[in-house]
Design a protein around this motif. Structure first.
Motif, PDB file in Angstrom:
ATOM      1  N   HIS A 101      65.887  82.333  34.751  1.00  0.00           N
ATOM      2  CA  HIS A 101      67.066  81.654  34.213  1.00  0.00           C
ATOM      3  C   HIS A 101      67.131  81.867  32.698  1.00  0.00           C
ATOM      4  CE1 HIS A 101      67.072  80.062  38.162  1.00  0.00           C
ATOM      5  NE2 HIS A 101      66.026  79.259  37.966  1.00  0.00           N
ATOM      6  N   ASN A 102      68.285  82.314  32.232  1.00  0.00           N
ATOM      7  CA  ASN A 102      68.463  82.678  30.828  1.00  0.00           C
ATOM      8  C   ASN A 102      69.295  81.639  30.078  1.00  0.00           C
ATOM      9  OD1 ASN A 102      67.089  85.183  31.137  1.00  0.00           O
ATOM     10  ND2 ASN A 102      68.918  86.043  32.085  1.00  0.00           N
ATOM     11  N   TYR A 103      68.904  81.406  28.819  1.00  0.00           N
ATOM     12  CA  TYR A 103      69.509  80.343  28.011  1.00  0.00           C
ATOM     13  C   TYR A 103      69.756  80.837  26.588  1.00  0.00           C
ATOM     14  CZ  TYR A 103      67.700  77.342  31.752  1.00  0.00           C
ATOM     15  OH  TYR A 103      67.422  76.775  32.968  1.00  0.00           O
ATOM     16  N   ILE A 104      70.685  80.147  25.904  1.00  0.00           N
ATOM     17  CA  ILE A 104      70.943  80.340  24.473  1.00  0.00           C
ATOM     18  C   ILE A 104      70.886  78.979  23.791  1.00  0.00           C
ATOM     19  CG2 ILE A 104      72.672  80.960  22.728  1.00  0.00           C
ATOM     20  CD1 ILE A 104      73.746  83.062  24.610  1.00  0.00           C
ATOM     21  N   VAL A 105      70.222  78.933  22.640  1.00  0.00           N
ATOM     22  CA  VAL A 105      70.215  77.729  21.817  1.00  0.00           C
ATOM     23  C   VAL A 105      70.364  78.155  20.362  1.00  0.00           C
ATOM     24  CG1 VAL A 105      67.682  77.708  21.651  1.00  0.00           C
ATOM     25  CG2 VAL A 105      68.963  75.588  21.278  1.00  0.00           C
ATOM     26  N   THR A 106      71.095  77.367  19.571  1.00  0.00           N
ATOM     27  CA  THR A 106      71.342  77.706  18.162  1.00  0.00           C
ATOM     28  C   THR A 106      70.888  76.572  17.262  1.00  0.00           C
ATOM     29  OG1 THR A 106      73.581  76.792  18.214  1.00  0.00           O
ATOM     30  CG2 THR A 106      73.340  79.129  18.758  1.00  0.00           C
ATOM     31  N   SER A 107      70.590  76.936  16.007  1.00  0.00           N
ATOM     32  CA  SER A 107      70.203  75.944  15.006  1.00  0.00           C
ATOM     33  C   SER A 107      70.500  76.500  13.618  1.00  0.00           C
ATOM     34  CB  SER A 107      68.710  75.623  15.122  1.00  0.00           C
ATOM     35  OG  SER A 107      68.289  74.803  14.048  1.00  0.00           O
ATOM     36  N   ASP A 116      69.829  71.060  22.585  1.00  0.00           N
ATOM     37  CA  ASP A 116      69.586  71.512  23.953  1.00  0.00           C
ATOM     38  C   ASP A 116      70.233  72.878  24.171  1.00  0.00           C
ATOM     39  OD1 ASP A 116      68.256  69.187  24.361  1.00  0.00           O
ATOM     40  OD2 ASP A 116      69.869  68.218  25.499  1.00  0.00           O
ATOM     41  N   PRO A 117      69.626  73.705  24.993  1.00  0.00           N
ATOM     42  CA  PRO A 117      70.165  75.050  25.232  1.00  0.00           C
ATOM     43  C   PRO A 117      71.351  75.037  26.176  1.00  0.00           C
ATOM     44  CG  PRO A 117      68.218  74.712  26.564  1.00  0.00           C
ATOM     45  CD  PRO A 117      68.362  73.482  25.709  1.00  0.00           C
ATOM     46  N   VAL A 118      72.032  76.171  26.214  1.00  0.00           N
ATOM     47  CA  VAL A 118      73.147  76.408  27.132  1.00  0.00           C
ATOM     48  C   VAL A 118      72.701  77.440  28.157  1.00  0.00           C
ATOM     49  CG1 VAL A 118      75.504  77.282  27.352  1.00  0.00           C
ATOM     50  CG2 VAL A 118      74.864  75.872  25.378  1.00  0.00           C
ATOM     51  N   TYR A 119      72.919  77.144  29.429  1.00  0.00           N
ATOM     52  CA  TYR A 119      72.577  78.088  30.482  1.00  0.00           C
ATOM     53  C   TYR A 119      73.541  79.273  30.456  1.00  0.00           C
ATOM     54  CZ  TYR A 119      72.328  80.153  35.136  1.00  0.00           C
ATOM     55  OH  TYR A 119      72.229  81.039  36.175  1.00  0.00           O
ATOM     56  N   VAL A 120      72.997  80.487  30.692  1.00  0.00           N
ATOM     57  CA  VAL A 120      73.825  81.694  30.652  1.00  0.00           C
ATOM     58  C   VAL A 120      73.927  82.352  32.029  1.00  0.00           C
ATOM     59  CG1 VAL A 120      74.174  83.943  29.565  1.00  0.00           C
ATOM     60  CG2 VAL A 120      73.175  82.064  28.246  1.00  0.00           C
ATOM     61  N   ASN A 121      72.810  82.862  32.561  1.00  0.00           N
ATOM     62  CA  ASN A 121      72.826  83.505  33.878  1.00  0.00           C
ATOM     63  C   ASN A 121      71.398  83.595  34.417  1.00  0.00           C
ATOM     64  OD1 ASN A 121      71.520  85.715  32.717  1.00  0.00           O
ATOM     65  ND2 ASN A 121      73.312  87.040  32.734  1.00  0.00           N
ATOM     66  N   SER A 122      71.266  84.195  35.602  1.00  0.00           N
ATOM     67  CA  SER A 122      69.942  84.325  36.230  1.00  0.00           C
ATOM     68  C   SER A 122      69.767  85.687  36.883  1.00  0.00           C
ATOM     69  CB  SER A 122      69.740  83.227  37.283  1.00  0.00           C
ATOM     70  OG  SER A 122      69.834  81.940  36.729  1.00  0.00           O
ATOM     71  N   SER A 123      70.495  86.694  36.411  1.00  0.00           N
ATOM     72  CA  SER A 123      70.498  88.003  37.077  1.00  0.00           C
ATOM     73  C   SER A 123      69.261  88.833  36.780  1.00  0.00           C
ATOM     74  CB  SER A 123      71.744  88.788  36.671  1.00  0.00           C
ATOM     75  OG  SER A 123      71.832  88.905  35.263  1.00  0.00           O
ATOM     76  N   ASP A 134      82.844  93.420  14.762  1.00  0.00           N
ATOM     77  CA  ASP A 134      84.187  92.857  14.943  1.00  0.00           C
ATOM     78  C   ASP A 134      84.148  91.379  15.333  1.00  0.00           C
ATOM     79  OD1 ASP A 134      83.269  92.957  17.529  1.00  0.00           O
ATOM     80  OD2 ASP A 134      84.750  94.413  18.243  1.00  0.00           O
ATOM     81  N   GLY A 135      82.955  90.780  15.326  1.00  0.00           N
ATOM     82  CA  GLY A 135      82.824  89.368  15.637  1.00  0.00           C
ATOM     83  C   GLY A 135      82.498  89.059  17.083  1.00  0.00           C
ATOM     84  N   ARG A 136      82.650  90.047  17.964  1.00  0.00           N
ATOM     85  CA  ARG A 136      82.308  89.809  19.362  1.00  0.00           C
ATOM     86  C   ARG A 136      80.792  89.762  19.545  1.00  0.00           C
ATOM     87  NH1 ARG A 136      85.672  94.108  22.826  1.00  0.00           N
ATOM     88  NH2 ARG A 136      84.934  95.466  21.137  1.00  0.00           N
ATOM     89  N   LYS A 137      80.403  89.025  20.566  1.00  0.00           N
ATOM     90  CA  LYS A 137      78.977  88.895  20.875  1.00  0.00           C
ATOM     91  C   LYS A 137      78.733  89.410  22.291  1.00  0.00           C
ATOM     92  CE  LYS A 137      78.670  84.862  17.864  1.00  0.00           C
ATOM     93  NZ  LYS A 137      78.153  85.628  16.724  1.00  0.00           N
ATOM     94  N   TRP A 138      77.623  90.119  22.439  1.00  0.00           N
ATOM     95  CA  TRP A 138      77.327  90.763  23.706  1.00  0.00           C
ATOM     96  C   TRP A 138      75.943  90.336  24.192  1.00  0.00           C
ATOM     97  CZ3 TRP A 138      81.190  93.381  26.021  1.00  0.00           C
ATOM     98  CH2 TRP A 138      82.265  93.779  25.198  1.00  0.00           C
ATOM     99  N   PHE A 139      75.908  89.962  25.468  1.00  0.00           N
ATOM    100  CA  PHE A 139      74.673  89.511  26.104  1.00  0.00           C
ATOM    101  C   PHE A 139      74.151  90.637  26.991  1.00  0.00           C
ATOM    102  CE2 PHE A 139      72.114  87.094  29.150  1.00  0.00           C
ATOM    103  CZ  PHE A 139      71.516  86.141  28.341  1.00  0.00           C
ATOM    104  N   VAL A 140      72.893  90.985  26.809  1.00  0.00           N
ATOM    105  CA  VAL A 140      72.286  92.032  27.632  1.00  0.00           C
ATOM    106  C   VAL A 140      70.987  91.506  28.246  1.00  0.00           C
ATOM    107  CG1 VAL A 140      73.272  94.076  26.527  1.00  0.00           C
ATOM    108  CG2 VAL A 140      71.235  93.038  25.556  1.00  0.00           C
ATOM    109  N   ASN A 141      70.743  91.900  29.475  1.00  0.00           N
ATOM    110  CA  ASN A 141      69.459  91.605  30.124  1.00  0.00           C
ATOM    111  C   ASN A 141      69.219  92.625  31.227  1.00  0.00           C
ATOM    112  OD1 ASN A 141      71.545  89.453  31.487  1.00  0.00           O
ATOM    113  ND2 ASN A 141      70.082  90.151  33.038  1.00  0.00           N
ATOM    114  N   MET A 142      67.955  92.781  31.614  1.00  0.00           N
ATOM    115  CA  MET A 142      67.685  93.660  32.746  1.00  0.00           C
ATOM    116  C   MET A 142      68.118  92.976  34.041  1.00  0.00           C
ATOM    117  SD  MET A 142      65.073  92.389  34.791  1.00  0.00           S
ATOM    118  CE  MET A 142      64.276  93.820  35.475  1.00  0.00           C
TER     119      MET A 142
END
Length: 539
Positions: A101-107, A116-123, A134-142
């Protein structure tokens, strides 16, 4: 010079981030709590542990996580006035599934309290976040494919099913748009740990391949568009020790690119320093840093040439290494544990230890066994040297039954540990003895190298262990004597390592030295420790 490894001992999967003149490296902590180690430096030479941000149940709960699961491969970045931390909590290792399970947290700060973190995906695992121009954000995972013959301890390439890319919407805190498999990996296989960066109109992708054993590597590819097609580096890999058994830094792979304010280029990587003759790595996977250069073909190369990482690397400044003390004496008279220490899995530390119940002591509360995956009282620090001595003073422990025990341990996981134990024997009374579990197979069966043990008087007792490369010797002394008495035979310390037990892919954390207590009767017997010392032995 930069002297590798820059983060000795268990510090795997380094993600590096620069903010102005400050550098930060985040590393994996797996089942050890709190989650994610973050070190800081201003010169790339000297590093200080400053934070473990995942410290609450709402952020991370690893009770029940198997060995070598938990927090894998954090990615730390900085954008929009915030630090962005991406990480995986892996809930299964053996068998075909990973349940990652993948998460993002900022500070806004590293040192402050993280929300608390935000859940993203579980792939799949090993996620990272790329902030485009250009301001866009990209999430990568295996992506993990469970329909293969790959399983924990024996990874196979088809399970590592390429690198996925999807846009992250920071406003809605959700992924959006198409999911694209942008990179299948090189012929080496086992592609994981993606990190993106951009230079001269190229999107560069670095990944880890070959498994986190002796064929590990940093692989590099590039594309004119973020979603591919990515072409491989002329050498395929940027960093690897594969096929070079004489190299000091082995198992090199999994890292990230960084530039200094003056434009110098460096790349982190994990590595290990195995001991002969067994070629085992008790210090686990450590963090290294290599100087790189851009060549005319717009590809990155090691500055020293070749692919094999170097121990000594030119630093960007004339900073001198600050020598660390050979011996550290820890006291337990504060409100918090010394920062070097961690515990296992639980977000409720008040149930397993207290620093206030007896002022000046660390009180461990006996819960489940030393082999539990749920709630065990163990507090430990990383082994950072191949030769060291650890000592502690047990001030108070009066067991009522043999199910109550405490002591000093050289610990890797539930199947790989040696422990100097104070407990009760029906005929001998209070004794000091040894519990040993030297490997995963066949069944993680515990051994008793000192038999029933040695009777010891009531009152305080000192416990010690000395490790010289592959050899461990336990000793003890009571408050009534001035000399140390060895107990049991010399034990094989090399099994307390990544490769101990079922081999190089069987587990991948690192060895710890620490204190433990358990009470399998359920009566929560406590043990009070007044000091702990760790001393590097020259040689």
């Amino acid at each position: 010079m930069i002297r590798n490894p820059i983060l000795p001992g268990f510090n795997a999967d380094p993600s590096i981030c620069r903010v102005g003149e400050d550098y930060y490296i985040a590393t994996s902590t797996f089942e050890w709590y709190p989650g994610v180690q973050i070190h800081h430096s201003r010169d790339l030479v000297n590093w200080t542990l400053v934070r473990r941000p995942l410290e609450r149940k709402s952020q991370l709960d690893m009770r029940g996580n198997p060995d070598s699961c938990g927090v894998w491969a954090p990615c730390l970045s900085y954008a929009d006035g915030l630090f962005w931390l991406v990480y995986t909590d892996v809930k299964r290792y053996d068998g075909n599934f990973k349940d990652a399970h993948n998460y993002i947290v900022t500070s806004p700060t590293i040192e402050g309290n993280w929300p608390d973190p935000v859940y993203v995906n579980s792939s799949g695992f090993d996620p990272s976040l790329f902030h485009d121009e250009d301001g866009r954000k990209w999430f990568v995972n295996m992506q993990w494919n469970h329909r293969t013959e790959s399983y924990g301890g024996a990874p196979k390439h088809p399970a590592f099913d390429g690198i996925l890319l999807q846009q992250w919407d920071a406003d809605t805190k959700m992924l959006k748009g198409p999911i694209t498999n942008i990179f299948p990996g090189s012929p080496l296989g086992l592609v994981e740990a993606p990190h993106l960066f951009k230079r001269n109109g190229w999107y560069f992708l670095t990944t880890a391949e070959g498994g986190t054993g002796y064929d590990h590597a940093v692989t590099m590819a590039r594309s004119r568009t973020i979603d591919g097609q990515y072409q491989l580096h002329p050498d395929t890999h940027l960093i690897t020790s594969k096929g070079n058994p004489e190299a000091v830094l082995q198992r090199a792979g999994h890292g990230q690119y960084v530039e200094t304010p003056d434009g110098d280029i460096y790349h982190t990587h994990l590595c290990s320093r195995p001991l002969s003759p067994h070629r085992r790595s008790p210090l686990g996977r450590e963090t290294g840093l290599q100087k790189c250069v851009w060549k005319d073909d717009d590809w990155l190369y090691l500055a020293e040439g070749g692919l094999v990482p170097n121990v000594d690397v030119p630093a960007p400044t004339d900073a001198e290494p600050i020598a660390k003390p050979a011996r550290i004496d820890y006291s337990f008279d504060g409100e918090k544990l010394p920062i070097d220490f961690q515990w296992l899995r639980t977000p409720e530390p008040d149930r397993i230890f207290s620093l206030t119940a007896r002022p000046g002591c660390l009180r461990l509360i006996g819960r489940e066994s030393i082999g539990s995956w749920f709630e065990q009282a163990i507090v430990a620090r990383r082994q950072e040297h191949h030769r060291f001595r650890a000592e502690t003073t047990l001030e108070a422990f009066a067991p009522d039954i043999y199910q109550q025990a405490c002591g000093l341990t050289h610990y890797y996981n539930r199947h790989k540990f040696h422990a100097l134990v104070v407990t009760l024997h029906e005929k001998l009374g209070r004794v000091v003895t040894i519990f040993s579990c030297p490997g995963d197979f066949p069944h993680g069966r515990m051994q008793f190298p000192a038999g029933s043990g040695v009777s010891i008087p009531e009152g305080p007792v000192e416990l010690a262990m000395q490790i010289r490369d592959n050899d461990l010797q336990f000793s003890w002394r009571s408050s009534r004597t001035n000399y140390w008495e060895t107990i049991g035979p010399v034990l094989d310390a090399s099994v307390i390592s990544d490769e101990g037990g079922r081999g190089e892919h069987g587990s991948f954390t690192g060895a710890f030295a620490g204190l433990f207590a358990f009470d399998t009767s359920g009566r929560t017997k406590t043990a009070d420790f007044s000091r702990f010392s760790y001393e590097a032995i020259p040689g």
